[in-house]
Design a protein around this motif. Sequence first.
Motif, short mmCIF file in Angstrom:
data_model
loop_
_atom_site.label_atom_id
_atom_site.label_comp_id
_atom_site.label_asym_id
_atom_site.label_seq_id
_atom_site.Cartn_x
_atom_site.Cartn_y
_atom_site.Cartn_z
N LEU A 27 0.81 -1.21 0.00
CA LEU A 27 0.00 0.00 0.00
C LEU A 27 0.85 1.27 0.00
CD1 LEU A 27 -3.06 0.78 0.12
CD2 LEU A 27 -2.77 0.98 2.59
N TYR A 28 1.98 1.24 0.68
CA TYR A 28 2.77 2.46 0.81
C TYR A 28 3.86 2.62 -0.26
CZ TYR A 28 7.18 0.72 2.84
OH TYR A 28 8.40 0.14 3.05
N LEU A 29 4.02 1.64 -1.13
CA LEU A 29 5.08 1.71 -2.14
C LEU A 29 5.03 2.96 -3.02
CD1 LEU A 29 5.39 -2.04 -3.21
CD2 LEU A 29 6.83 -0.75 -1.61
N PRO A 30 3.86 3.42 -3.46
CA PRO A 30 3.84 4.65 -4.27
C PRO A 30 4.32 5.89 -3.51
CG PRO A 30 1.77 3.46 -4.53
CD PRO A 30 2.52 2.80 -3.40
N SER A 31 4.35 5.82 -2.20
CA SER A 31 4.73 6.98 -1.39
C SER A 31 6.21 7.01 -1.02
CB SER A 31 3.91 7.00 -0.10
OG SER A 31 2.57 7.25 -0.40
N LEU A 32 6.97 6.02 -1.40
CA LEU A 32 8.38 5.97 -0.98
C LEU A 32 9.13 7.27 -1.31
CD1 LEU A 32 9.40 2.26 -1.69
CD2 LEU A 32 8.86 3.33 0.50
N PRO A 33 9.03 7.82 -2.52
CA PRO A 33 9.76 9.07 -2.79
C PRO A 33 9.26 10.24 -1.92
CG PRO A 33 9.01 8.08 -4.84
CD PRO A 33 8.39 7.30 -3.73
N HIS A 34 7.97 10.27 -1.65
CA HIS A 34 7.39 11.35 -0.85
C HIS A 34 7.81 11.23 0.62
CE1 HIS A 34 4.93 12.44 -4.30
NE2 HIS A 34 4.72 11.15 -4.45
N ILE A 35 7.92 10.00 1.09
CA ILE A 35 8.39 9.78 2.46
C ILE A 35 9.82 10.29 2.60
CG2 ILE A 35 9.03 8.00 4.14
CD1 ILE A 35 6.58 6.38 3.09
N LEU A 152 -4.50 1.66 -4.75
CA LEU A 152 -5.16 2.36 -3.65
C LEU A 152 -4.18 3.28 -2.93
CD1 LEU A 152 -7.62 2.84 -1.87
CD2 LEU A 152 -7.00 0.78 -0.59
N GLY A 153 -2.96 2.81 -2.74
CA GLY A 153 -1.93 3.64 -2.11
C GLY A 153 -1.62 4.88 -2.91
N GLY A 154 -1.58 4.75 -4.22
CA GLY A 154 -1.34 5.90 -5.08
C GLY A 154 -2.46 6.92 -4.99
N VAL A 155 -3.69 6.44 -4.93
CA VAL A 155 -4.83 7.34 -4.79
C VAL A 155 -4.75 8.08 -3.46
CG1 VAL A 155 -7.35 7.40 -4.53
CG2 VAL A 155 -6.32 6.03 -6.34
N LEU A 156 -4.46 7.35 -2.38
CA LEU A 156 -4.33 7.98 -1.07
C LEU A 156 -3.19 8.99 -1.05
CD1 LEU A 156 -4.95 4.95 1.32
CD2 LEU A 156 -6.38 6.99 1.09
N GLN A 157 -2.07 8.63 -1.67
CA GLN A 157 -0.91 9.53 -1.71
C GLN A 157 -1.27 10.84 -2.39
OE1 GLN A 157 2.29 9.77 -0.57
NE2 GLN A 157 2.28 11.71 -1.65
N VAL A 158 -1.90 10.75 -3.54
CA VAL A 158 -2.26 11.95 -4.30
C VAL A 158 -3.30 12.78 -3.55
CG1 VAL A 158 -3.37 12.77 -6.42
CG2 VAL A 158 -1.60 11.01 -6.54
N LEU A 160 -4.31 12.57 -0.16
CA LEU A 160 -4.14 12.93 1.25
C LEU A 160 -2.70 12.88 1.78
CD1 LEU A 160 -7.23 10.90 2.51
CD2 LEU A 160 -7.12 13.36 2.16
N GLY A 161 -1.77 12.42 0.98
CA GLY A 161 -0.38 12.35 1.43
C GLY A 161 -0.01 11.00 2.03
N TRP A 162 1.27 10.81 2.25
CA TRP A 162 1.78 9.50 2.66
C TRP A 162 1.32 9.07 4.04
CZ3 TRP A 162 5.05 8.66 6.81
CH2 TRP A 162 5.72 9.77 7.33
N LEU A 167 -2.55 5.60 8.18
CA LEU A 167 -3.83 5.72 8.88
C LEU A 167 -4.85 4.75 8.30
CD1 LEU A 167 -4.03 9.60 9.34
CD2 LEU A 167 -3.49 7.87 11.09
N ALA A 168 -4.81 4.56 6.99
CA ALA A 168 -5.70 3.58 6.35
C ALA A 168 -5.36 2.17 6.81
CB ALA A 168 -5.59 3.69 4.83
N MET A 169 -4.06 1.87 6.95
CA MET A 169 -3.66 0.56 7.47
C MET A 169 -4.19 0.37 8.88
SD MET A 169 0.30 0.12 6.36
CE MET A 169 0.88 0.59 4.75
N ALA A 170 -4.07 1.41 9.70
CA ALA A 170 -4.57 1.34 11.08
C ALA A 170 -6.08 1.12 11.09
CB ALA A 170 -4.20 2.61 11.84
#
Length: 185
Positions: A27-35, A152-158, A160-162, A167-170
């Motif tokens: 889920l978080y892979l699309p956010s790696l650069p943003h993290i 889904l991770g990409g949609v969340l990243q765009v 609401l951010g990483w 929070l979605a995982m939680a």
Amino acid sequence: MQLKPDTLALTVMLAFMTALGPLATDLYLPSLPHIGAALGASPAAVQLTLSAYLIGFSIGQVFYGPLSDALGRKPVLTGGFILFLAASLLCAAATSIEMLILARAFQAFGGAGPIILARTIVRDLYHGARAGREMSIMGSITGITPIIAPILGGVLQVALGWRSIFLAMAAGGLILALLALLRLP
């Protein structure tokens, strides 16, 4: 009302429990650069969050089976879900890459519990071909998760951010935990 063996509802519940690991991995892979940008970390340091997850998951697998045999399925399952939930929230609140790496290791250690115990519950309830069928259905759902999770991770990243991904995982972990605690026999 508890779920009954030999029902689709129980199979789906156990399948979602096994999908927790791939979901938290992909889920978080699309956010790696943003993290990396947000925490001022190198790509190599950010990639350690994935390595830490895999290490935590590997270690967790060793403990959950014997613990659940000694203490019972539900208490150990509850502990795994609580650890996953708390660590997911820590991931979302991380202020440094080191904090995120450590939180990911604990998230994986907690997340290993529901995955291992879902398979253990199948072993407890079913035998032979029936057990094989349950594991096959669970594997199919788990196999779909790595396809859906990055999207889904990409949609969340765009949108609401990483941090929203953790929070979605939680939230997903909390929903699964409540269903498991209230509905599993």
